[in-house]
Write a protein that holds these residues in place. Structure first.
Motif, PDB file in Angstrom:
ATOM      1  N   ASN B   7       4.854  -9.848 -41.008  1.00  0.00           N
ATOM      2  CA  ASN B   7       5.278 -11.211 -41.332  1.00  0.00           C
ATOM      3  C   ASN B   7       5.877 -11.197 -42.741  1.00  0.00           C
ATOM      4  O   ASN B   7       5.270 -11.641 -43.705  1.00  0.00           O
ATOM      5  CB  ASN B   7       4.044 -12.122 -41.259  1.00  0.00           C
ATOM      6  CG  ASN B   7       4.401 -13.584 -41.368  1.00  0.00           C
ATOM      7  OD1 ASN B   7       5.506 -13.925 -41.778  1.00  0.00           O
ATOM      8  ND2 ASN B   7       3.470 -14.442 -41.014  1.00  0.00           N
ATOM      9  N   HIS B   9       8.303 -12.766 -44.083  1.00  0.00           N
ATOM     10  CA  HIS B   9       8.532 -14.080 -44.692  1.00  0.00           C
ATOM     11  C   HIS B   9       7.322 -14.520 -45.510  1.00  0.00           C
ATOM     12  O   HIS B   9       7.442 -15.019 -46.621  1.00  0.00           O
ATOM     13  CB  HIS B   9       8.756 -15.130 -43.601  1.00  0.00           C
ATOM     14  CG  HIS B   9      10.195 -15.378 -43.325  1.00  0.00           C
ATOM     15  ND1 HIS B   9      11.047 -15.864 -44.276  1.00  0.00           N
ATOM     16  CD2 HIS B   9      10.927 -15.192 -42.206  1.00  0.00           C
ATOM     17  CE1 HIS B   9      12.259 -15.960 -43.734  1.00  0.00           C
ATOM     18  NE2 HIS B   9      12.211 -15.559 -42.492  1.00  0.00           N
ATOM     19  N   ALA B  10       6.170 -14.323 -44.896  1.00  0.00           N
ATOM     20  CA  ALA B  10       4.935 -14.768 -45.539  1.00  0.00           C
ATOM     21  C   ALA B  10       4.624 -13.914 -46.762  1.00  0.00           C
ATOM     22  O   ALA B  10       4.245 -14.428 -47.814  1.00  0.00           O
ATOM     23  CB  ALA B  10       3.783 -14.712 -44.544  1.00  0.00           C
ATOM     24  N   THR B  13       6.902 -14.970 -49.474  1.00  0.00           N
ATOM     25  CA  THR B  13       6.540 -16.295 -49.985  1.00  0.00           C
ATOM     26  C   THR B  13       5.380 -16.204 -50.971  1.00  0.00           C
ATOM     27  O   THR B  13       5.425 -16.781 -52.059  1.00  0.00           O
ATOM     28  CB  THR B  13       6.143 -17.222 -48.820  1.00  0.00           C
ATOM     29  OG1 THR B  13       7.219 -17.291 -47.897  1.00  0.00           O
ATOM     30  CG2 THR B  13       5.803 -18.615 -49.314  1.00  0.00           C
ATOM     31  N   ILE B  14       4.345 -15.464 -50.590  1.00  0.00           N
ATOM     32  CA  ILE B  14       3.176 -15.349 -51.481  1.00  0.00           C
ATOM     33  C   ILE B  14       3.566 -14.573 -52.742  1.00  0.00           C
ATOM     34  O   ILE B  14       3.203 -14.957 -53.853  1.00  0.00           O
ATOM     35  CB  ILE B  14       1.994 -14.660 -50.763  1.00  0.00           C
ATOM     36  CG1 ILE B  14       1.538 -15.493 -49.561  1.00  0.00           C
ATOM     37  CG2 ILE B  14       0.830 -14.449 -51.725  1.00  0.00           C
ATOM     38  CD1 ILE B  14       0.477 -14.829 -48.711  1.00  0.00           C
ATOM     39  N   ALA B  17       5.532 -16.809 -55.013  1.00  0.00           N
ATOM     40  CA  ALA B  17       4.670 -17.848 -55.589  1.00  0.00           C
ATOM     41  C   ALA B  17       3.812 -17.255 -56.698  1.00  0.00           C
ATOM     42  O   ALA B  17       3.612 -17.864 -57.752  1.00  0.00           O
ATOM     43  CB  ALA B  17       3.794 -18.471 -54.502  1.00  0.00           C
ATOM     44  N   GLU B 106      -1.087  -7.641 -44.951  1.00  0.00           N
ATOM     45  CA  GLU B 106      -0.013  -8.456 -45.527  1.00  0.00           C
ATOM     46  C   GLU B 106      -0.504  -9.256 -46.729  1.00  0.00           C
ATOM     47  O   GLU B 106       0.207  -9.385 -47.736  1.00  0.00           O
ATOM     48  CB  GLU B 106       0.539  -9.401 -44.453  1.00  0.00           C
ATOM     49  CG  GLU B 106       1.329  -8.658 -43.396  1.00  0.00           C
ATOM     50  CD  GLU B 106       1.475  -9.421 -42.098  1.00  0.00           C
ATOM     51  OE1 GLU B 106       2.306  -9.012 -41.278  1.00  0.00           O
ATOM     52  OE2 GLU B 106       0.767 -10.423 -41.886  1.00  0.00           O
TER      53      GLU B 106
END
Lengths: 308, 258
Positions: B7, B9-10, B13-14, B17, B106
């Motif tokens: 994943n 994308h995830a 993203t993290i 962030a 992940e």
């Protein structure tokens, strides 16, 4: 159509030894609004936390959209949006960023148009560049909902959605829940307010001590347990109930100052007009009257009596 | 699980962030290690170093550069990674990560990757700062970078474990200040462990930081107290221990999932 969520023989014992769920079997259909009704500590939050993946499954199986939540957790979790009971937000992040973050964490491509619509629907658009720390409690709760909906889930869990929420937000929330259902979303909410379950849900599951006591269409449940009570504060206390009033099975309370009458709210003739006429004939005056619904506790008492 | 199903994308993203959370305190996080480094150079390199002259044929100012960078890498990796994961646990926003369609791998990739990135950036800044104080010649640039990355990742993993283990801010701070800093000082950041009298020298061979500093110093000057192979083996072993612990944490749900 297979059920959207199917839980079977689910048991959960925490490390402390607390048995939170004691053999739960439950099926929730697509596009229904299901209320999980129960007192504090009944296992409501444990059940939805396990389905959502934030609490480990004890034993038993849970399927979401046909996907086993352990074997096929990615597919199962991708379908779910969760609004937990407590407001938990990164207070330094802006509204927009925290909602976009949620979408990304669920593996969805950025979609600014969708997030804009979502924030507008939740009256958060004006606050999109504000930091969470600057928002009021009600606004924070809206942000929690926006985060849960950020990845366009097919199932939405709302854990005690209206605890500590003001009237306008409550109304908005119900409107939102209904519009989501119209779009095909399945909604599961927990509550310990019977009014909330009655107002919102298609079906109600009553849970206590980690067991589902019954699952019923909301209307049917209300017919079964929706007894009401008429209380009459008397002008002059009565020492005993006059024989002429015996057909109503009344009770005297508070040293004869209050006359109470339990009646079936859904019956064609609830007996109240006749009772009041007879009292007038007997010259028993009252200065105040009130009706109240069976509380959740009353329902539990009668449920436990029935199952015992 | 195949790599194609990651994943990403995830993870991205993290990672972003986390990097932006660090950017919010960027100047603080740069200023502290840079000022500290400058102080070390003035005190150890300038004041004391002028009387020491050479250690193993290297000017003292140059000698301490790898040790200083190691000190920053170790403490920053541990503290970045531990705060990175402790913060969402503390604010309970971790629910979202746990409910997301993410594997343990992940989650670790994203948090540990971000923490390691930041400490490598800081290490490079310190390396650049050092060139103002002492002439530097790096013999094995490739190995230097490899040691940097390996150390950053390993100790970020260690920090990740501490962030999950810690139940309050005191516990969060205790490992870096009570374990990492002393071990680094004893581990030959500012001297050659050959200078130590016995039995301290032998005892110090139990200190994993000795192998890190020595290997790192070897990549600069081609000499080290212990062989470079041993240094790599030790770092690799510590990494394996951390990975095993992380695997166990996610397997049992320890403090993440009741």
């Amino acid at each position: 159509m297979p059920p959207m969520i199917s839980v079977s023989a689910l048991r959960k014992t925490y490390k402390s030894g607390l048995v939170a769920l004691d053999g739960i079997d439950l099926e929730i259909e697509k596009q229904e609004i299901f209320a999980l009704l129960g007192p504090n500590g009944a296992g409501k939050t444990s059940l939805i936390s396990i389905i959502c993946g934030t609490v480990g499954i004890g034993s038993g199986t849970v399927r979401v959209g046909g996907h086993d939540i352990t074997q096929d957790y990615r597919a199962a979790r991708a379908m779910i949006g969760l609004v937990p009971q407590e407001i938990s937000l990164d207070i330094f992040a802006t509204v927009w960023n925290t909602v976009a973050f949620s979408r990304g964490v669920f593996g969805r491509r950025p979609d600014p148009d969708y997030i804009e619509r979502l924030l507008r629907d939740l009256s958060l658009w004006d606050k999109r560049d504000r930091r969470v720390i600057e928002l009021s409690g009600g606004m924070k709760r809206r942000v929690m909902i926006a985060k849960a909906l950020s990845h366009e889930p097919e199932i939405l869990f709302l854990d005690e959605p209206t605890a500590g929420v003001d009237v306008s937000l409550r109304r908005d929330m119900w409107a939102l829940v209904r519009s989501l259902r119209d779009k095909g979303v399945t909604i599961i909410l927990t509550t310990h307010y019977i009014e909330e379950a009655e107002e919102m849900s298609d079906r109600v599951g009553v849970i206590a001590n980690g067991r589902i006591l019954l699952v019923e269409q909301t209307a049917a449940l209300m017919r079964k347990f929706g007894r009401r009570k008429l209380t009459l504060a008397l002008q002059h206390p009565l020492a005993y109930i006059p024989v002429d009033l015996s057909p109503w099975e009344l009770e005297l309370e508070q040293q004869g100052q209050v006359l109470a009458y339990a009646f079936d709210a859904n019956a064609e003739d609830n007996g109240i007009p006749a009772l009041l006429r007879r009292m007038a004939e007997l010259g028993i005056d009252f200065r105040d009257l009130d009706t109240s619904r069976n509380s959740l506790e009353d329902i539990f008492v009668s449920l436990v009596e029935q199952t015992a | 699980m195949s790599a194609a199903k990651l994943n990403h994308h995830a993870i991205w993203t993290i990672y972003l962030a986390e990097m932006s959370r660090m950017r919010r305190t960027f100047w603080q996080s740069i200023a502290t290690p840079v000022i500290t480094t400058v102080l070390y150079f003035i005190v150890f390199g300038g004041a004391i170093g002028s009387r020491i002259q050479h250690v193993g044929g290297i000017g003292y100012g140059a000698f301490i550069v790898p040790g200083l960078i190691m000190l920053t890498l170790l403490t920053q990796s541990v503290s970045n990674a531990s705060i990175g994961i402790y913060f969402p646990i503390f604010t309970k926003t971790i629910y979202e990560i746990l409910a997301a369609p993410l594997s343990a791998l992940e989650i670790v990739f994203a948090y540990v990757g971000a923490a390691a990135t930041k400490s490598v950036v800081l290490a490079l800044i310190i390396l650049a700062t050092a060139t103002f104080f002492t002439p530097l010649h790096i013999q094995h640039v490739g190995w230097m970078i490899a040691f940097m990355l390996l150390t950053a990742v390993t100790f970020s993993l260690f920090g990740f474990i501490i962030g999950i283990w810690a139940q309050n801010f005191e516990q969060l701070a205790i490992i870096p200040s009570l374990v990492i800093t002393p071990l680094t000082f004893l581990g030959g950041a500012f001297y050659s462990i050959d200078m130590l009298p016995q039995p301290w020298r032998t005892l110090n061979l139990l200190n994993p930081v000795v192998y890190l500093v020595s290997g790192f110093r070897w990549s600069f000057y081609g000499t080290g107290e212990v062989g470079v192979g041993l240094s790599l083996a030790f770092t690799g072993m510590f990494m394996a221990i951390c990975l095993t612990l992380v695997w166990w944490i996610f397997k049992t749900g320890y403090r993440l999932k009741p």
